[in-house]
Design an enzyme around this catalytic site. Structure first.
Site, short mmCIF file in Angstrom:
data_model
loop_
_atom_site.label_atom_id
_atom_site.label_comp_id
_atom_site.label_asym_id
_atom_site.label_seq_id
_atom_site.Cartn_x
_atom_site.Cartn_y
_atom_site.Cartn_z
N LYS A 1 -4.02 -9.94 32.61
CA LYS A 1 -4.35 -9.27 33.88
C LYS A 1 -5.79 -8.75 33.93
CE LYS A 1 -1.70 -9.84 36.33
NZ LYS A 1 -1.35 -11.24 36.78
N GLY A 2 -6.63 -9.24 33.02
CA GLY A 2 -8.02 -8.79 33.01
C GLY A 2 -8.91 -9.51 34.02
N THR B 1 -8.73 -13.27 33.66
CA THR B 1 -8.97 -14.45 32.81
C THR B 1 -8.93 -15.76 33.62
OG1 THR B 1 -6.61 -14.49 32.25
CG2 THR B 1 -8.06 -13.35 30.73
N ARG C 1 -10.43 -4.81 31.36
CA ARG C 1 -10.33 -4.11 32.64
C ARG C 1 -9.80 -2.71 32.34
NH1 ARG C 1 -6.01 -6.56 37.02
NH2 ARG C 1 -6.54 -5.25 38.81
N SER D 1 -1.19 -3.48 37.05
CA SER D 1 -1.20 -4.90 37.44
C SER D 1 -0.12 -5.69 36.68
CB SER D 1 -2.58 -5.48 37.14
OG SER D 1 -2.59 -6.87 37.28
N GLY E 1 -4.56 -10.82 42.66
CA GLY E 1 -4.95 -9.87 43.68
C GLY E 1 -3.74 -9.36 44.45
N ARG E 2 -2.65 -9.14 43.72
CA ARG E 2 -1.44 -8.59 44.35
C ARG E 2 -1.68 -7.14 44.76
NH1 ARG E 2 1.35 -11.04 39.64
NH2 ARG E 2 2.70 -12.71 40.35
N THR E 3 -0.94 -6.69 45.77
CA THR E 3 -1.01 -5.27 46.14
C THR E 3 -0.22 -4.47 45.10
OG1 THR E 3 -0.99 -5.99 48.42
CG2 THR E 3 -0.58 -3.65 48.04
N1 LIG Z 1 -12.00 -13.83 42.12
C1 LIG Z 1 -10.82 -13.30 41.90
N2 LIG Z 1 -9.78 -13.58 42.71
C2 LIG Z 1 -8.56 -13.02 42.47
N3 LIG Z 1 -8.29 -12.16 41.46
C3 LIG Z 1 -9.31 -11.85 40.65
C4 LIG Z 1 -10.59 -12.39 40.83
N4 LIG Z 1 -11.39 -11.89 39.86
C5 LIG Z 1 -10.65 -11.07 39.13
N5 LIG Z 1 -9.38 -11.04 39.60
C6 LIG Z 1 -8.32 -10.24 39.01
O1 LIG Z 1 -7.59 -11.06 38.12
C7 LIG Z 1 -6.36 -10.37 37.90
C8 LIG Z 1 -5.40 -11.29 37.21
O2 LIG Z 1 -5.84 -11.44 35.90
P1 LIG Z 1 -5.52 -12.69 35.00
O3 LIG Z 1 -5.96 -13.93 35.70
O4 LIG Z 1 -6.11 -12.45 33.68
O5 LIG Z 1 -3.95 -12.64 34.94
S1 LIG Z 1 -2.99 -13.36 33.88
O6 LIG Z 1 -2.97 -12.55 32.68
O7 LIG Z 1 -3.51 -14.70 33.65
O8 LIG Z 1 -1.67 -13.37 34.54
C9 LIG Z 1 -5.97 -9.92 39.28
O9 LIG Z 1 -5.16 -8.77 39.11
P2 LIG Z 1 -4.30 -8.11 40.30
O10 LIG Z 1 -5.31 -7.66 41.33
O11 LIG Z 1 -3.60 -6.97 39.70
O12 LIG Z 1 -3.39 -9.17 40.81
C10 LIG Z 1 -7.29 -9.66 39.97
O13 LIG Z 1 -7.58 -8.29 40.13
#
Ligand SMILES: Nc1ncnc2c1ncn2[C@@H]1O[C@H](COP(=O)(O)OS(=O)(=O)O)[C@@H](OP(=O)(O)O)[C@H]1O
EC number: 2.8.2.-
Length: 368
Positions: free
Chosen positions: A125-126, A128, A206, A214, A332-334
């Site tokens: 959730k960082g 990645t 993060r 998250s 980018g979930r709420t």
């Molecule tokens: N460009 C862009 N678009 C959408 N989301 C973005 C982006 N950059 C960073 N993030 C943030 O990425 C979070 C999800 O992290 P990961 O991709 O590492 O998640 S996972 O561990 O692979 O499931 C996700 O977390 P949440 O907002 O909690 O859904 C986003 O905050």
């Protein structure tokens, strides 16, 4: 026995006629092939069989179909949406901009599958997925879309199995993968070191409190009946005892996990990317990553477009008019509203871990 001179004199003529016939058929067949009607010679294998249509060269769709069939195999083994590497909202096929060069390489036989030289090891959730997709814009990077989970869940399958999952690369291209659970799995640093002590390691970090929320939001999206975030956070709320065995809490104790990695790798082989800056300044953070990987700066501000509706940067081709691509709905979930007192207590809990982490990395991530 009767002597027959006739029989003796006609035999060589018959043989000559037979050889002549064979030669003639061969010539006719070759002329037929050269005219383009022959479908058994390898040169024409990729062409349309219908002579009314012109020959069709190997196209991008052919490779995409091939890649899709490969990723479907991985999809069948994974349950988490991100493990499948399907984070994109639209035109998923367009995300990998450089497939054409792959076709060329595949045709001239110059591509080989290599073990990754750089891995995004965390954190869950960082950010990645965003980082991996941004990196895939670079012509010198080839990355596997799905999470292989080799060093934590599939290690017994062996390095050849792992190599087979990798995309083909040409000379000079880097092979990469991302599996966020590596950062917190005790056995992984030693296993990656055993593969190659030179592997470059990237960690997207993060704010551990937002990260925990998250993480919880993701779990709740799959199991809506789980207890509240507040109740899962504490072993004993009145005694202010945080439950460090809950993975959503434990993953954020970055300093602890980092200690394990430093037993195998020097700090210079690790890069820490700020998950927050990856959103507020993707081009700036990507400049650091490209420098760390020893690559020229190809991914720049021209590739990013901030989408106000999504609240995140999305990707565009600098030279094209195509619509920017945003990551899918699972990114980018709420987040649910969490009791501010619980957030404060978690922040207090993480403070010493964050401080130590800043000291170890020489970088203040500004979470406190
Ligand atoms: N460009 C862009 N678009 C959408 N989301 C973005 C982006 N950059 C960073 N993030 C943030 O990425 C979070 C999800 O992290 P990961 O991709 O590492 O998640 S996972 O561990 O692979 O499931 C996700 O977390 P949440 O907002 O909690 O859904 C986003 O905050």
């Amino acid at each position: 026995m009767e002597y027959s001179p006739h029989c003796h004199s006609t035999q060589p003529v018959k043989n000559k006629l037979f050889v002549f016939c064979i030669m003639l058929s061969l010539w006719v067949y070759m002329l037929y092939c050269c005219a383009g009607y022959c479908c058994t010679t390898p040169t024409f294998m990729m062409e349309e069989r219908d002579s009314r249509n012109p020959p069709r060269p190997l196209q991008k769709q052919d490779l995409e179909m091939f890649l899709k069939s490969q990723s479907r195999d991985l999809l069948n083994n994974e349950s988490d949406a991100d493990s499948k590497g399907d984070g994109w909202e639209e035109n998923k096929g367009d995300v990998v901009y450089d497939e054409d060069s792959g076709v060329a390489g595949a045709l001239n036989g110059s591509e080989t599958k290599k073990l990754p030289q750089a891995i995004i090891i965390g954190v869950k959730k960082g950010g990645t997925r965003a980082l991996l997709e941004f990196l895939r814009l670079h012509p010198d990077i080839r990355a596997v879309g799905a999470e292989p989970h080799f060093f934590d869940r599939n290690y017994e399958k062996g390095l050849e199995w792992y190599r087979e999952l990798m995309p083909e690369t040409q000379e000079g291209q880097l092979t990469m993968e991302k599996t966020p659970s590596y950062f917190v799995t005790k056995e992984v640093p030693g296993r990656i070191h055993a593969m190659s002590k030179d592997t470059k390691l990237i960690v997207v970090v993060r704010d551990p409190v937002t990260r925990a929320i998250s993480d919880y939001t993701q779990t709740r999206s799959k199991k809506p009946d789980i207890p509240s975030f507040e109740s899962l956070t504490f072993k004993n709320i009145t005694a202010n005892l945080i439950d460090t065995s809950w993975s959503a809490v434990q993953i954020g104790m970055y300093a602890r996990h980092l200690e394990q990695w430093l037993q195998f790798f020097p700090m210079s082989q690790l890069l820490f990317v700020s998950g927050e800056r990856l959103i507020s300044d993707p081009a700036g953070e990507m400049a650091r990553v490209q420098h760390f990987l020893g690559l020229r700066r190809e991914v720049t501000h021209k590739h990013f477009h901030f989408n106000p509706a999504k609240g995140f940067p999305c990707l565009k081709r600098p030279e094209g008019n195509s619509k920017p691509h945003c990551l899918g709905k699972t990114k980018g979930r709420t987040h649910p509203n969490i009791d501010p007192d619980v957030i404060q207590r978690l922040q207090d809990f993480y403070k010493p871990f964050n401080k130590k982490f800043y000291q170890m990395t020489g970088h203040d991530f500004g979470w406190d």
